[in-house]
Scaffold this active site. Structure first.
Site, PDB file in Angstrom:
ATOM      1  N   LYS A   1      38.462 -15.544   1.413  1.00 25.07           N
ATOM      2  CA  LYS A   1      37.230 -16.261   1.733  1.00 25.07           C
ATOM      3  C   LYS A   1      36.034 -15.337   1.589  1.00 25.07           C
ATOM      4  O   LYS A   1      36.100 -14.162   1.949  1.00 25.07           O
ATOM      5  CB  LYS A   1      37.302 -16.787   3.175  1.00 25.07           C
ATOM      6  CG  LYS A   1      36.021 -17.412   3.691  1.00 25.07           C
ATOM      7  CD  LYS A   1      35.512 -16.847   5.005  1.00 25.07           C
ATOM      8  CE  LYS A   1      35.587 -15.391   5.210  1.00 25.07           C
ATOM      9  NZ  LYS A   1      34.669 -14.806   6.194  1.00 25.07           N
TER      10      LYS A   1
ATOM     11  N   ASP B   1      37.860 -19.621  11.239  1.00 28.79           N
ATOM     12  CA  ASP B   1      37.871 -19.723   9.780  1.00 28.79           C
ATOM     13  C   ASP B   1      39.123 -20.399   9.228  1.00 28.79           C
ATOM     14  O   ASP B   1      39.182 -20.682   8.024  1.00 28.79           O
ATOM     15  CB  ASP B   1      37.756 -18.335   9.142  1.00 28.79           C
ATOM     16  CG  ASP B   1      36.351 -17.767   9.202  1.00 28.79           C
ATOM     17  OD1 ASP B   1      35.411 -18.520   9.520  1.00 28.79           O
ATOM     18  OD2 ASP B   1      36.195 -16.553   8.935  1.00 28.79           O
TER      19      ASP B   1
END
Length: 272
Positions: free
Chosen positions: A9, A136
């Site tokens: 990410k 996340d």
């Protein structure tokens, strides 16, 4: 044996808004994902086990604390079944680097075991299950460009699609824990993310606090700027990894050459 990719990410922007009573922070972020990442394999087994390999496996912590196992236990509990799988994690994403490695691995484990166990749950259901595992993890379940609000779990589409954009990730080989960076934030709300603005007009509000902990981050950002050819230079997440976006592969590869004499970790990749 089944295989699942766990893309790293990156945060193309990260605006902090306020500290919440639950200890989390309200934030806004543009999440993107790269072709670079970890890889998980799984085969049927009577119990749930995890084996780590790869260049960053040693830094990933004890197996019993790994988010991959926690994700597997959570999925099995939600499905009302006894968890059984032999999972192997090939760890390449640097740990405590602002690339969401643990979150990406947990999300990939949910997708992988969802297939292995024949549950066939939709991603939306897996993302809801992922929320207690970390802020996340839900966006990593999708591993697609998203705008995130709340503590990162309130996800929506982003109007721009940079898929295919060349990226250079650079980490100065230092770990940065997220908690101290949040604690070092100056608590100033500088405003929301405006989708009408170009990325270079947006921010990562964690940058100053991360640099205060690891000044070398400022050196990495400056080196990427000096190398030239980039449309954006920014720290990802809470650091220490920094990223640069390029209009083409040739520009990115020139930057790789310019930084080749450093002892930093360099990863040329692209947005998926």
């Amino acid at each position: 044996m089944l295989t699942e990719h766990a893309p790293a990410k990156i945060n193309l922007a990260l605006h902090l808004r306020r500290r919440r009573p639950d200890g989390y922070h309200d934030l806004e972020s543009i999440f993107a994902f790269t072709d670079f990442g970890d890889t998980l394999h799984a085969a049927p087994a009577e119990t749930l086990t995890l084996t780590l390999s790869g260049p960053t496996a040693a830094a990933a912590g004890p197996d019993a604390d790994n988010l991959v196992l926690r994700a597997g236990w959570a999925l099995a509990a939600a499905a009302g079944m006894v968890p059984g799988a032999a999972v192997t994690l090939e760890k390449r994403i640097p740990v405590a680097a602002g690339l969401g490695g643990g979150s990406a691995d947990a999300a990939a484990a949910l997708r992988l075991l969802n297939r292995l166990w024949g549950l066939n749950w939709p991603l939306d259901r897996l993302a809801t299950l992922a929320e207690p595992l970390g802020a996340d993890v839900p966006v990593c379940v999708y591993s697609q460009m998203r705008f995130g609000a709340g503590k990162g779990e309130a996800l929506s589409a982003w109007p721009h699609d940079p898929a295919g954009t060349p990226v250079l990730l650079v980490n100065p080989r230092v770990a940065v824990a997220t908690g101290p960076v949040f604690a070092g934030w100056d608590q100033r709300d500088l405003g929301p993310i405006d989708p009408a603005l170009p990325l270079d007009r947006l921010r990562n509000d964690m940058t100053a606090a991360a640099i205060a902990l690891q000044p070398v981050i400022a050196d990495v950002l400056a080196a990427l700027e000096r190398a030239g050819g980039t449309s954006l230079v920014r720290m990802s997440g809470s650091g220490a990894t920094c990223l640069a976006l390029y209009p083409d592969l040739a520009a990115r590869d020139r930057a790789v050459t310019a930084l080749a004499d450093s002892d930093w970790w360099l990863c040329p990749t692209h947005i998926i």
